[in-house]
Design a protein around this motif. Sequence first.
Motif, PDB file in Angstrom:
ATOM      1  N   VAL A   1      10.694   6.523  -6.643  1.00  0.00           N
ATOM      2  CA  VAL A   1      10.011   7.118  -7.794  1.00  0.00           C
ATOM      3  C   VAL A   1      10.899   8.129  -8.508  1.00  0.00           C
ATOM      4  CG1 VAL A   1       8.112   8.641  -8.478  1.00  0.00           C
ATOM      5  CG2 VAL A   1       7.679   6.699  -6.949  1.00  0.00           C
ATOM      6  N   ASP A   2      11.570   8.999  -7.756  1.00  0.00           N
ATOM      7  CA  ASP A   2      12.379  10.044  -8.397  1.00  0.00           C
ATOM      8  C   ASP A   2      13.470   9.435  -9.272  1.00  0.00           C
ATOM      9  OD1 ASP A   2      10.859  11.976  -7.245  1.00  0.00           O
ATOM     10  OD2 ASP A   2      12.292  12.477  -5.647  1.00  0.00           O
ATOM     11  N   ARG A   3      14.139   8.403  -8.758  1.00  0.00           N
ATOM     12  CA  ARG A   3      15.196   7.775  -9.539  1.00  0.00           C
ATOM     13  C   ARG A   3      14.619   7.076 -10.779  1.00  0.00           C
ATOM     14  NH1 ARG A   3      19.498   8.116 -12.192  1.00  0.00           N
ATOM     15  NH2 ARG A   3      20.663   6.174 -12.477  1.00  0.00           N
ATOM     16  N   PHE A   4      13.464   6.441 -10.602  1.00  0.00           N
ATOM     17  CA  PHE A   4      12.778   5.803 -11.724  1.00  0.00           C
ATOM     18  C   PHE A   4      12.514   6.823 -12.829  1.00  0.00           C
ATOM     19  CE2 PHE A   4       9.240   4.288 -14.190  1.00  0.00           C
ATOM     20  CZ  PHE A   4       9.280   2.905 -14.158  1.00  0.00           C
ATOM     21  N   LEU A   5      11.981   7.968 -12.447  1.00  0.00           N
ATOM     22  CA  LEU A   5      11.651   9.001 -13.433  1.00  0.00           C
ATOM     23  C   LEU A   5      12.911   9.585 -14.067  1.00  0.00           C
ATOM     24  CD1 LEU A   5       8.762  10.837 -11.528  1.00  0.00           C
ATOM     25  CD2 LEU A   5       8.562   9.109 -13.337  1.00  0.00           C
ATOM     26  N   GLU A   6      13.998   9.672 -13.292  1.00  0.00           N
ATOM     27  CA  GLU A   6      15.273  10.172 -13.840  1.00  0.00           C
ATOM     28  C   GLU A   6      15.773   9.263 -14.963  1.00  0.00           C
ATOM     29  OE1 GLU A   6      18.315  10.569 -10.908  1.00  0.00           O
ATOM     30  OE2 GLU A   6      17.210  12.058  -9.726  1.00  0.00           O
ATOM     31  N   ILE A   7      15.696   7.948 -14.727  1.00  0.00           N
ATOM     32  CA  ILE A   7      16.173   7.008 -15.744  1.00  0.00           C
ATOM     33  C   ILE A   7      15.306   7.101 -16.991  1.00  0.00           C
ATOM     34  CG2 ILE A   7      16.465   4.553 -16.288  1.00  0.00           C
ATOM     35  CD1 ILE A   7      17.279   4.144 -13.356  1.00  0.00           C
ATOM     36  N   CYS A   8      13.997   7.224 -16.800  1.00  0.00           N
ATOM     37  CA  CYS A   8      13.105   7.371 -17.955  1.00  0.00           C
ATOM     38  C   CYS A   8      13.443   8.633 -18.746  1.00  0.00           C
ATOM     39  CB  CYS A   8      11.649   7.401 -17.499  1.00  0.00           C
ATOM     40  SG  CYS A   8      11.037   5.802 -16.890  1.00  0.00           S
ATOM     41  N   GLU A   9      13.723   9.717 -18.038  1.00  0.00           N
ATOM     42  CA  GLU A   9      14.063  10.965 -18.731  1.00  0.00           C
ATOM     43  C   GLU A   9      15.370  10.807 -19.503  1.00  0.00           C
ATOM     44  OE1 GLU A   9      14.492  15.770 -17.797  1.00  0.00           O
ATOM     45  OE2 GLU A   9      14.275  14.338 -16.151  1.00  0.00           O
ATOM     46  N   LYS A  10      16.332  10.114 -18.901  1.00  0.00           N
ATOM     47  CA  LYS A  10      17.610   9.876 -19.572  1.00  0.00           C
ATOM     48  C   LYS A  10      17.409   9.167 -20.911  1.00  0.00           C
ATOM     49  CE  LYS A  10      21.485   6.641 -19.202  1.00  0.00           C
ATOM     50  NZ  LYS A  10      22.170   5.655 -18.322  1.00  0.00           N
ATOM     51  N   TRP A  11      16.483   8.211 -20.959  1.00  0.00           N
ATOM     52  CA  TRP A  11      16.239   7.440 -22.178  1.00  0.00           C
ATOM     53  C   TRP A  11      15.155   8.068 -23.054  1.00  0.00           C
ATOM     54  CZ3 TRP A  11      19.494   3.960 -23.913  1.00  0.00           C
ATOM     55  CH2 TRP A  11      20.361   3.336 -23.016  1.00  0.00           C
TER      56      TRP A  11
ATOM     57  N   ALA B   1       0.837  -1.203   0.000  1.00  0.00           N
ATOM     58  CA  ALA B   1       0.000   0.000   0.000  1.00  0.00           C
ATOM     59  C   ALA B   1       0.870   1.250   0.000  1.00  0.00           C
ATOM     60  CB  ALA B   1      -0.917   0.001   1.218  1.00  0.00           C
ATOM     61  N   GLY B   2       0.519   2.199  -0.828  1.00  0.00           N
ATOM     62  CA  GLY B   2       1.281   3.440  -0.955  1.00  0.00           C
ATOM     63  C   GLY B   2       2.278   3.412  -2.094  1.00  0.00           C
ATOM     64  N   ASN B   3       2.595   2.224  -2.610  1.00  0.00           N
ATOM     65  CA  ASN B   3       3.473   2.152  -3.779  1.00  0.00           C
ATOM     66  C   ASN B   3       2.790   2.797  -4.980  1.00  0.00           C
ATOM     67  OD1 ASN B   3       5.464   0.859  -2.351  1.00  0.00           O
ATOM     68  ND2 ASN B   3       5.026  -1.183  -3.158  1.00  0.00           N
ATOM     69  N   LYS B   4       3.593   3.417  -5.824  1.00  0.00           N
ATOM     70  CA  LYS B   4       3.055   4.188  -6.937  1.00  0.00           C
ATOM     71  C   LYS B   4       2.916   3.325  -8.192  1.00  0.00           C
ATOM     72  CE  LYS B   4       2.974   7.809  -4.342  1.00  0.00           C
ATOM     73  NZ  LYS B   4       1.673   8.262  -3.789  1.00  0.00           N
ATOM     74  N   VAL B   5       1.902   3.641  -8.968  1.00  0.00           N
ATOM     75  CA  VAL B   5       1.663   3.009 -10.267  1.00  0.00           C
ATOM     76  C   VAL B   5       2.182   3.964 -11.336  1.00  0.00           C
ATOM     77  CG1 VAL B   5      -0.048   2.033 -11.839  1.00  0.00           C
ATOM     78  CG2 VAL B   5      -0.392   1.879  -9.356  1.00  0.00           C
ATOM     79  N   ILE B   6       3.193   3.528 -12.096  1.00  0.00           N
ATOM     80  CA  ILE B   6       3.800   4.402 -13.106  1.00  0.00           C
ATOM     81  C   ILE B   6       3.599   3.797 -14.496  1.00  0.00           C
ATOM     82  CG2 ILE B   6       5.917   5.499 -13.929  1.00  0.00           C
ATOM     83  CD1 ILE B   6       6.987   5.494 -11.128  1.00  0.00           C
ATOM     84  N   LEU B   7       2.987   4.579 -15.368  1.00  0.00           N
ATOM     85  CA  LEU B   7       2.844   4.212 -16.771  1.00  0.00           C
ATOM     86  C   LEU B   7       3.983   4.867 -17.536  1.00  0.00           C
ATOM     87  CD1 LEU B   7       1.081   2.951 -19.072  1.00  0.00           C
ATOM     88  CD2 LEU B   7      -0.086   5.162 -19.199  1.00  0.00           C
ATOM     89  N   TYR B   8       4.733   4.070 -18.291  1.00  0.00           N
ATOM     90  CA  TYR B   8       5.851   4.678 -19.018  1.00  0.00           C
ATOM     91  C   TYR B   8       5.978   4.069 -20.405  1.00  0.00           C
ATOM     92  CZ  TYR B   8       8.940   0.715 -17.646  1.00  0.00           C
ATOM     93  OH  TYR B   8       9.518  -0.515 -17.461  1.00  0.00           O
TER      94      TYR B   8
ATOM     95  N   GLU C   1      18.854  -1.337 -11.137  1.00  0.00           N
ATOM     96  CA  GLU C   1      18.901  -0.570  -9.888  1.00  0.00           C
ATOM     97  C   GLU C   1      17.803  -0.986  -8.905  1.00  0.00           C
ATOM     98  OE1 GLU C   1      19.585   3.593 -10.065  1.00  0.00           O
ATOM     99  OE2 GLU C   1      20.838   3.478 -11.881  1.00  0.00           O
ATOM    100  N   ASP C   2      17.102  -2.069  -9.217  1.00  0.00           N
ATOM    101  CA  ASP C   2      16.105  -2.647  -8.306  1.00  0.00           C
ATOM    102  C   ASP C   2      15.047  -1.612  -7.908  1.00  0.00           C
ATOM    103  OD1 ASP C   2      14.910  -4.638  -6.808  1.00  0.00           O
ATOM    104  OD2 ASP C   2      16.081  -4.185  -5.005  1.00  0.00           O
ATOM    105  N   LEU C   3      14.425  -1.006  -8.917  1.00  0.00           N
ATOM    106  CA  LEU C   3      13.492   0.087  -8.649  1.00  0.00           C
ATOM    107  C   LEU C   3      12.022  -0.318  -8.732  1.00  0.00           C
ATOM    108  CD1 LEU C   3      15.251   3.005 -10.591  1.00  0.00           C
ATOM    109  CD2 LEU C   3      15.407   2.435  -8.151  1.00  0.00           C
ATOM    110  N   VAL C   4      11.719  -1.572  -9.125  1.00  0.00           N
ATOM    111  CA  VAL C   4      10.308  -1.933  -9.271  1.00  0.00           C
ATOM    112  C   VAL C   4       9.944  -3.083  -8.342  1.00  0.00           C
ATOM    113  CG1 VAL C   4      10.186  -1.137 -11.658  1.00  0.00           C
ATOM    114  CG2 VAL C   4      10.729  -3.516 -11.202  1.00  0.00           C
ATOM    115  N   ALA C   5       8.702  -3.010  -7.832  1.00  0.00           N
ATOM    116  CA  ALA C   5       8.159  -4.079  -6.997  1.00  0.00           C
ATOM    117  C   ALA C   5       7.260  -5.007  -7.809  1.00  0.00           C
ATOM    118  CB  ALA C   5       7.368  -3.481  -5.833  1.00  0.00           C
ATOM    119  N   GLY C   6       6.862  -4.575  -8.987  1.00  0.00           N
ATOM    120  CA  GLY C   6       6.025  -5.370  -9.881  1.00  0.00           C
ATOM    121  C   GLY C   6       5.972  -4.677 -11.225  1.00  0.00           C
TER     122      GLY C   6
END
Length: 749
Positions: free
Chosen positions: A336-346, A211-218, A270-275
């Motif tokens: 989340v911030d690191r996840f979004l940073e990697i997405c922005e990089k790519w 609970a509280g984990n974020k759902v990210i569409l990318y 970088e082990d950033l996802v739980a699912g």
Amino acid sequence: MTLDTTKHAAGTPDADQPWAELGLKQDEYERIRDILGRRPTGAELAMYSVMWSEHCSYKSSKVHLKQFGEKAPASDAMLVGIGENAGVVDVGQGYAVTFKVESHNHPSYIEPYQGAATGVGGIVRDILAMGARPVAVMDPLRFGAADHPDTKRVLPGVVAGIGGYGNCLGLPNIGGEVVFDPCYQGNPLVNALCVGVMKHEDIHLAKASGAGNKVILYGARTGGDGIGGVSVLASETFDSTGPAKRPAVQVGDPFQEKLLIECTLEIFNEDLVAGIQDLGGAGLSCATSELASAGSGGMRVELDTVPLRDSSLSPEEILMSESQERMCAIVEPGKVDRFLEICEKWDVIATVIGEVTEGDRLEIFWHGEQIVDVPPRTVAHEGPVYHRPYERPSWQDALQADGADKLARPGGGEELREQVLALVASPNQASKSWVTDQYDRFVQGNTVLAQPEDSGMIRIDEESNLGVAVATDGNGRYAKLDPYTGAQLALAESYRNVAATGAKPLAVTDCLNFGSPEDPAVMWQFAEACRGLADACLELGTPVTGGNVSLYNQTGETAIHPTPVVGVLGVIDDVTRRTPMAFAEEGQLIYLLGDTADELGGSAWSQVVHGHLGGLPPKLDLEREKLLAEILIAGSRDGMIDAAHDLSDGGLVQAVTESCLGGGKGARLVVPDGLSPFVFLFSESASRAIVAVPRSEEVRFNDMCGARGMPATRIGVVDGDAVEVQGEFSIPLAELRAAHDATIPALLA
């Protein structure tokens, strides 16, 4: 126009809804109302309609598919089985390999290029979602009659789509099939397989927990292409003038997918996802409901935050869109911030669209208004289950009684020669280089074997030379004659193809292509094929790790031949010891392994020479099949065989021709005692292979075969520049090559 919120739905119970137009039956619609205690909103109706479609819910096939679990052989290699995006097997040295085959049949008939391209893209994302780097693709294909005008439309577009997408991704295409038959005229089969590699600790599953984990569409923005897409399109038969429903076929962008792959692999590193879940059939409806269903809580999604290519899309359209190159990840807030940073990089768009909740509901909001409030399991995993009636068709006995033994056979050497040339020049036996030359087979530098070899082989560790081999096979003609045996023969051929290259078969994926499940005869074919495949997998020790069911493959009342396509994956400790199929050195001794009987039902000879389909397919002895594999693997490992080629479509003469043309060396053959030249050349008896044995290894090879009880008959020698059958005929390699190579380019000119 009033937004159809859950509150509005509760207050307007009698509002008309287009459930039938969305492919739902009345009892299914009533069941949705019972689940919710009210009528569904438009968004809920959209979700249930795509997730309860045949393509997504397997509602007609579940009762038969469960055999793959109930009869699964014990396997130390199995790490992830049926139910996830793809199966995963242990191949040693800490490596795991994931592989799966799926269909994109109907979309590829409507829009051949994009249908085939997005079929590749979708299966690659399934593999990626497991945590693996995709390393190779394969494409089992079936088209209508080779000389039919529409084949000229469909085949080049499909091949261009597969090549265009796969080549842009930088994935080698290492194998597959190209089969022609009039039964596929209005309904080609475009099946796509992908293989991925990872370490054991890198496996990821599709679940939303915490609970509280974020759902990210990318990934790509969501557009109007593919609304309803394959989930609806693949759940209907085609009528005589075209598909009954024509949702837009998805449009692929391989360059976006390449970015998505590299971005996702860095996120995994970088082990950033739980699912994680890819977005394929049913789009966001599938990703959100499956993640929530497999997790430990609920989910809340703000649908209006989804990045769009088309601002006019309604909530229902956003939920049903099957736009490509999208993934959905569950991420802890601190990551989340690191996840979004990697997405922005790519240069990959990424948006937080929701979060995992404490409850047990999937709730979706549109500008603050609740438009979905459902138990996620009822959408994703508790759809309808049909026990469709099935019955052996009334014509089956007559078909089996119409055997090939009544067909006129060649009367002498000259007629044998003519029929050999006709066979090797026929569309199904001819060279497919026109197709395969459009694919990059060697990109990444780890391809060890690729088509036309018996199986594709990829090196997965550069230091140890550990590798995997994969083959796909299927014979709709055999399955039409006897679906139980036909499915087993498809598995046996794929198993044999892997073993012929020196790899040990480990596991199976399948794509089960059949007609309408509402036809009891088709349902009988499906039930028998599942039973046959499950029984054979148990005996061979190769568990089914997952796959795909494709039903409604028919035009009007005309169904395709039942076509179970079976992929087998094997492991080889050292790819430098692999066995190619080509005869490479004069003086090599040609041995035939296995027993040859007068078995020509469903054969290439009966099709090419007589246009005939009838009788029974070859008998199959699975214990003999296992023994043959052991001989082929041991012979490869211990340096006793220089070349090997399985015997299947076209029999021995087709295999010898391919091995001779592959190495540019001729062969002198002697018909063994007790066999007619005709049966020797054209029989399609199972569990057989030809091998080229160095003279220095002949005694050791015979001792091995004798000790294990494998019939091994010396039938000739690699020599000269012709295929010669002593006392019957001789055909120069140049004449064979001209016949073998010219057919497909001439048909498509």
